[in-house]
Design a protein around this motif. Structure first.
Motif, PDB file in Angstrom:
ATOM      1  N   HIS A  23      -5.793  -1.764   0.606  1.00 36.27           N
ATOM      2  CA  HIS A  23      -5.125  -2.315  -0.570  1.00 36.27           C
ATOM      3  C   HIS A  23      -4.508  -3.681  -0.298  1.00 36.27           C
ATOM      4  O   HIS A  23      -3.675  -4.152  -1.079  1.00 36.27           O
ATOM      5  CB  HIS A  23      -4.051  -1.342  -1.071  1.00 36.27           C
ATOM      6  CG  HIS A  23      -4.613  -0.083  -1.670  1.00 36.27           C
ATOM      7  ND1 HIS A  23      -5.035   0.006  -2.981  1.00 36.27           N
ATOM      8  CD2 HIS A  23      -4.866   1.134  -1.116  1.00 36.27           C
ATOM      9  CE1 HIS A  23      -5.510   1.217  -3.220  1.00 36.27           C
ATOM     10  NE2 HIS A  23      -5.407   1.924  -2.109  1.00 36.27           N
ATOM     11  N   ASP A  24      -4.922  -4.301   0.776  1.00 39.98           N
ATOM     12  CA  ASP A  24      -4.396  -5.620   1.125  1.00 39.98           C
ATOM     13  C   ASP A  24      -5.485  -6.672   0.955  1.00 39.98           C
ATOM     14  O   ASP A  24      -6.634  -6.481   1.365  1.00 39.98           O
ATOM     15  CB  ASP A  24      -3.910  -5.632   2.579  1.00 39.98           C
ATOM     16  CG  ASP A  24      -2.697  -4.747   2.782  1.00 39.98           C
ATOM     17  OD1 ASP A  24      -1.613  -5.135   2.335  1.00 39.98           O
ATOM     18  OD2 ASP A  24      -2.857  -3.648   3.382  1.00 39.98           O
ATOM     19  N   ARG A  44      -0.816  -8.097  -2.327  1.00 46.06           N
ATOM     20  CA  ARG A  44      -1.135  -6.705  -2.642  1.00 46.06           C
ATOM     21  C   ARG A  44      -1.665  -6.549  -4.061  1.00 46.06           C
ATOM     22  O   ARG A  44      -2.138  -5.476  -4.433  1.00 46.06           O
ATOM     23  CB  ARG A  44       0.125  -5.838  -2.483  1.00 46.06           C
ATOM     24  CG  ARG A  44       0.654  -5.735  -1.075  1.00 46.06           C
ATOM     25  CD  ARG A  44      -0.082  -4.714  -0.249  1.00 46.06           C
ATOM     26  NE  ARG A  44       0.183  -3.346  -0.691  1.00 46.06           N
ATOM     27  CZ  ARG A  44      -0.289  -2.259  -0.087  1.00 46.06           C
ATOM     28  NH1 ARG A  44      -1.061  -2.369   0.984  1.00 46.06           N
ATOM     29  NH2 ARG A  44       0.001  -1.058  -0.544  1.00 46.06           N
TER      30      ARG A  44
END
Length: 559
Positions: A23-24, A44
């Motif tokens: 999720h980065d 993010r």
């Protein structure tokens, strides 16, 4: 859906390479003659981005003597899902004279985006803008522009692809020439490979780095082609969607292609990313010229466009057009808000190492000339070469991120020789800067404050506008408003600011205004704010700065 404002990374942040790991999101951008090399930003939500690290921090490259706009070009980030390693490929452009464009390309790997990165492994010198692709079968490939130097052949050359041994850096087999571009804009470069629904997609930059810039796409069933072009025959993202035929034209300007109806110009050099919710975006470079001009002080910045796949498997902008927009639709999982003041800086010097936003032209930041330990609570800068130097200028600088802002600092400085100065200013490169500085008076009896300037390599001494500085201590301030710079000073925090001289026209401190390599249209780096010191006497003087503040008065939406 919520709309957000471009650019997502304002100021010098060109050639963005974007990836997602879990999720980065991460973006790497070019840094040219600046150290540390290769900025890496993190998000993010694809909307709010922050600088987190640099890849080249330990003298992996020597940038001393770098001419504008050479240096570190077009870094490419990738992530190998099989080994869980981050990879970075980049070019070190060393020479652009005679349009030879001599660049060495390298690759590095790391288990964490923060490093430590492996020692650079040599890839090739065939051209520039390398990108790595990690295929599902475990093989690795490099795509790059093969720079053309033969008279009578289409410039700048072919996009080529080869299998590569990443462990040892060797090319496996032959280079495969796959295209000279997918439209008639020419100047194909920055090739990046992706695999989607049974096709290899090749995303390339085209049209030069100026107003005709764009993102093109082609696809093939096999990685070495043959590649078919996007059937529209036009870029899939550009600021100037009018048709252009410029094959073989090396001009990076194409000022005739400026779009009078768009705040965003030069959109191109894109990189593709997929969200966890199967949404697609392209991060790309762009510029915002001063109103009524073709001058871009902030250099090339990073923006984002939402994309979609057509029913016949072609990538296009979500609105069906190819015109880059100043706003973009955020991912479904993002509700905002977007922090439009995140680029303000308020830096004190309480830590052992200076704030990571500071970058240095040509030389590295080493404690023998800049540190926070010799006088705790202050950034001490030891005076070194003149700012005309491409070797050891003692400059600590941050990217300008707005066209209307204020920079402020406080300095203690006791010069004893006419070649010793310290202060605050604007910097593009060694030939182009302006500087409000403390220095000795002509008779050596006082410390004064005045303005020194470099314009296209000429030195300008504004010696009739000066003020005596009591106690070798001053607050210094710079106001930048749409290409005009005003300098002010005071000697205690309770005094009113006093303007020194009149406003200075610094519009030349822009990509198109400076004198870059012969044959090039200026540069394509960007404007910086800086504090620094010069000592061409004994390299013995020190300047102590107690703080450094930047306040942007216009956000990226308003610029």
């Amino acid at each position: 859906m919520t709309s957000f404002n471009n650019p997502i990374i304002p100021g010098m942040a060109p050639d963005p390479s974007i990836i997602r790991v879990d999720h980065d999101y991460y973006i790497a951008t070019s840094t040219f003659h600046w150290n540390p090399g290769v900025q890496i930003f993190h998000s993010r939500d694809l909307v709010n981005w922050s600088l987190i690290t640099y890849a080249l921090q330990h003298d992996e490259v020597n940038l001393r003597g770098t001419n504008t706009p050479a240096g570190i070009w077009a870094p490419h980030l990738s992530y190998d899902e099989q080994t869980h390693k981050y990879w970075l490929a980049y070019s070190h452009m060393q020479n652009m004279a005679g349009r030879e464009f001599n660049a060495d390309s390298y690759a590095m790997s790391a288990d964490s985006i923060y490093g430590p990165w492996s020692a650079p492994v040599y890839l090739t010198s065939i051209g520039f803008d390398p990108a790595l692709f990690h295929d599902a079968d475990g093989k690795h490939y490099v795509s790059i522009l093969e720079w053309e130097t033969r008279t009578g052949y289409q410039a700048p050359g072919h996009i080529v692809i080869a299998e590569i041994d990443l462990e040892n850096g060797g090319i496996i087999g032959d280079w495969h020439r796959v295209t000279t571009g997918f439209t008639t804009r020419g100047c194909a470069e920055a090739p990046q490979l992706y695999h989607h629904d049974g096709y290899y997609y090749l995303l390339i930059a085209a049209g030069g780095t100026g107003y005709a810039h764009g993102v093109e796409i082609g696809r093939a069933k096999q990685i070495f082609g043959p590649y078919e072009p996007n059937p529209t025959g036009e870029p899939i993202i550009t600021s100037s969607p009018q048709h252009l035929f410029s094959l073989g034209d090396p001009d990076a300007g194409h000022f005739e292609m400026i779009n009078p109806h768009s705040r965003m110009q030069k959109a191109g050099h894109g990189s593709l990313v997929q969200t966890p919710d199967d949404e697609w975006y392209v991060a790309h470079l762009m510029s915002r010229p001063l109103k009524g001009t073709t001058l871009n002080p902030l250099g090339r910045e990073t923006s984002l466009q939402k994309m979609t796949w057509t029913s016949d498997g072609w990538l296009q902008m979500a609105d069906g057009s190819n015109l880059a927009k100043s706003t973009f639709e955020g991912p479904r999982a993002t509700s905002g808000p977007q922090d439009l003041t995140a680029d303000d800086l308020d830096i004190t010097f309480q830590t052992v190492t200076p704030d990571q936003h500071f970058m240095t032209p040509y030389q590295s930041q080493t404690t023998d000339w800049v540190n926070t330990t010799e006088r705790p609570g202050y950034l001490r800068i030891h005076g070194r070469n003149s700012f005309f130097s491409q070797v050891n200028p003692a400059i600590m600088a941050t990217r300008a991120t707005s066209l209307n802002y204020t920079v402020q600092t406080t300095v203690d400085f006791a010069p004893v020789h006419y070649s010793q100065t310290a202060g605050l200013g604007l910097y593009y490169d060694s030939n182009n800067w302006i500087y409000l500085c403390l220095c000795p008076s002509a008779d050596g009896q006082h410390t004064i404050v005045k303005v020194l300037q470099a314009k296209l390599g000429d030195r300008l001494d504004h010696r009739f506008d000066v003020a005596i500085v009591p106690a070798n201590h001053a607050d210094l301030k710079l106001d930048y408003v749409n290409g005009q710079a005003t300098f002010a000073y005071r000697f205690t925090a309770t005094e009113d600011w006093l303007t020194l001289g009149s406003a200075y026209d610094v519009t030349y401190l822009s990509d198109e205004g400076v004198n870059g390599e012969p044959g090039e249209i200026g540069g394509f780096t960007g404007l910086f704010n800086f504090i620094g010191s010069v000592d061409a006497y004994q390299h013995a003087s020190v300047a102590d700065f107690s703080h450094y503040q930047v306040r942007n008065h216009l956000t990226r939406k308003e610029n």
